[in-house]
Design an enzyme around this catalytic site. Structure first.
Site, PDB file in Angstrom:
ATOM      1  N   TYR A 142       0.090   5.688  -2.230  1.00 29.28           N
ATOM      2  CA  TYR A 142       0.780   5.037  -1.107  1.00 29.28           C
ATOM      3  C   TYR A 142       1.672   6.038  -0.344  1.00 29.28           C
ATOM      4  CZ  TYR A 142      -0.660   0.203  -2.089  1.00 29.28           C
ATOM      5  OH  TYR A 142      -1.373  -0.969  -2.230  1.00 29.28           O
TER       6      TYR A 142
ATOM      7  N   GLU B 176      -9.849   6.871  -0.668  1.00 29.49           N
ATOM      8  CA  GLU B 176      -9.302   6.041  -1.746  1.00 29.49           C
ATOM      9  C   GLU B 176     -10.318   5.830  -2.874  1.00 29.49           C
ATOM     10  OE1 GLU B 176      -6.149   3.596   1.066  1.00 29.49           O
ATOM     11  OE2 GLU B 176      -7.778   2.507   0.093  1.00 29.49           O
TER      12      GLU B 176
ATOM     13  N   HIS C 184      -5.022  -4.881  -2.897  1.00 29.36           N
ATOM     14  CA  HIS C 184      -5.050  -3.841  -1.859  1.00 29.36           C
ATOM     15  C   HIS C 184      -6.465  -3.754  -1.303  1.00 29.36           C
ATOM     16  CE1 HIS C 184      -4.960   0.127   0.052  1.00 29.36           C
ATOM     17  NE2 HIS C 184      -6.086   0.353  -0.577  1.00 29.36           N
TER      18      HIS C 184
ATOM     19  N   LYS D  44      -3.972  -5.832  -7.958  1.00 33.71           N
ATOM     20  CA  LYS D  44      -2.678  -5.226  -8.278  1.00 33.71           C
ATOM     21  C   LYS D  44      -2.133  -5.748  -9.611  1.00 33.71           C
ATOM     22  CE  LYS D  44      -1.501  -4.183  -3.462  1.00 33.71           C
ATOM     23  NZ  LYS D  44      -0.504  -4.318  -2.362  1.00 33.71           N
TER      24      LYS D  44
ATOM     25  N   ASN E  22       1.546  -8.861  -3.901  1.00 29.29           N
ATOM     26  CA  ASN E  22       0.594  -9.570  -3.043  1.00 29.29           C
ATOM     27  C   ASN E  22      -0.866  -9.421  -3.475  1.00 29.29           C
ATOM     28  OD1 ASN E  22       0.197  -6.983  -2.218  1.00 29.29           O
ATOM     29  ND2 ASN E  22       0.736  -7.321  -0.073  1.00 29.29           N
TER      30      ASN E  22
HETATM   31  P1  ATP Z   1      -2.384  -2.676   1.076  1.00 29.46           P
HETATM   32  O1  ATP Z   1      -2.238  -1.311   1.694  1.00 29.46           O
HETATM   33  O2  ATP Z   1      -1.819  -2.761  -0.330  1.00 29.46           O
HETATM   34  O3  ATP Z   1      -3.794  -3.187   1.181  1.00 29.46           O
HETATM   35  P2  ATP Z   1      -1.425  -3.887   3.520  1.00 29.46           P
HETATM   36  O4  ATP Z   1      -2.320  -2.895   4.177  1.00 29.46           O
HETATM   37  O5  ATP Z   1      -1.633  -5.340   3.816  1.00 29.46           O
HETATM   38  O6  ATP Z   1      -1.512  -3.714   1.930  1.00 29.46           O
HETATM   39  P3  ATP Z   1       0.804  -2.131   3.999  1.00 29.46           P
HETATM   40  O7  ATP Z   1       1.651  -2.229   5.224  1.00 29.46           O
HETATM   41  O8  ATP Z   1      -0.199  -1.027   3.896  1.00 29.46           O
HETATM   42  O9  ATP Z   1       0.095  -3.554   3.810  1.00 29.46           O
HETATM   43  O10 ATP Z   1       1.787  -2.076   2.756  1.00 29.46           O
HETATM   44  C1  ATP Z   1       1.342  -1.625   1.487  1.00 29.46           C
HETATM   45  C2  ATP Z   1       1.945  -2.506   0.429  1.00 29.46           C
HETATM   46  O11 ATP Z   1       3.356  -2.287   0.382  1.00 29.46           O
HETATM   47  C3  ATP Z   1       1.808  -4.006   0.661  1.00 29.46           C
HETATM   48  O12 ATP Z   1       0.576  -4.539   0.292  1.00 29.46           O
HETATM   49  C4  ATP Z   1       2.925  -4.538  -0.206  1.00 29.46           C
HETATM   50  O13 ATP Z   1       2.575  -4.531  -1.595  1.00 29.46           O
HETATM   51  C5  ATP Z   1       4.011  -3.499   0.046  1.00 29.46           C
HETATM   52  N1  ATP Z   1       4.868  -3.881   1.176  1.00 29.46           N
HETATM   53  C6  ATP Z   1       4.540  -3.851   2.487  1.00 29.46           C
HETATM   54  N2  ATP Z   1       5.570  -4.246   3.266  1.00 29.46           N
HETATM   55  C7  ATP Z   1       6.573  -4.555   2.411  1.00 29.46           C
HETATM   56  C8  ATP Z   1       7.908  -5.035   2.571  1.00 29.46           C
HETATM   57  N3  ATP Z   1       8.416  -5.269   3.781  1.00 29.46           N
HETATM   58  N4  ATP Z   1       8.645  -5.233   1.458  1.00 29.46           N
HETATM   59  C9  ATP Z   1       8.144  -4.976   0.217  1.00 29.46           C
HETATM   60  N5  ATP Z   1       6.899  -4.515  -0.009  1.00 29.46           N
HETATM   61  C10 ATP Z   1       6.115  -4.311   1.065  1.00 29.46           C
HETATM   62 MG    MG Z   2      -2.270  -0.832   3.707  1.00 32.70          MG
END
Ligand code: ATP
Ligand code: MG
Length: 140
Positions: free
Chosen positions: A49, A126, A115, A9, A112
């Protein structure tokens, strides 16, 4: 062998962690089949997303993902989807296990670091978002 998509990211790229995270992925047995550096538009990040469009953090997530270049990586490994999710660690780095990528490189639940696709089916969708099949290096 199973393909999956990682995105290093914008926080990882900006911090100069791209090489370290790619090295970690290779050390975990992933083969890199495709690699790009892209600066996503709001439309692209929003579409990627879209599953989170109703979440309160969606606008902020799209802003973050468009804040600078990111690095989509096409990966392959036995059990690749599940293994990538394991070594990424929890979404919130405060909850991520020791040694995971997010524990080492993430700042907070939004910034974080990485992805990873969450299913083999989504991985194919994707991967196609960033790579045409002719961009992907075949297994040797
Ligand atoms: P990714 O899809 O990016 O691999 P993930 O599957 O661990 O991450 P998801 O629940 O799919 O988590 O959320 C997608 C992304 O949205 C997260 O990686 C983070 O960058 C952001 N995100 C998720 N939850 C929150 C939150 N509560 N507040 C802010 N940003 C969030
Ligand atoms: Mg995810």
């Amino acid at each position: 062998m199973e393909q999956t998509l990682a995105i290093l990211k914008p926080d990882s790229y900006a911090a100069g962690n791209t090489g370290r995270i790619l090295a970690h992925l290779e050390a975990e047995g992933f083969t890199i089949r495709g690699l790009r550096i892209v600066h996503l538009t709001q439309e692209q990040a929003g579409a990627f997303y879209a599953v989170h469009a109703e979440r309160p953090f969606y606008g902020s997530l799209v802003d973050f993902m468009t804040s600078g270049p990111c690095v989509p990586v096409a990966l392959e490994r036995e059990n690749g989807v599940k293994h990538l999710r394991q070594i990424m660690g929890a979404t919130n780095p405060a909850e991520a296990a020791e040694g995971t990528i997010r524990k080492q490189f993430a700042t907070n639940i939004e910034n974080n670091a990485i992805h990873g696709s969450d299913s083999a089916e989504n991985a194919q969708i994707e991967l196609a978002f960033f790579f045409s099949s002719s961009d992907l290096i075949a297994a040797q």
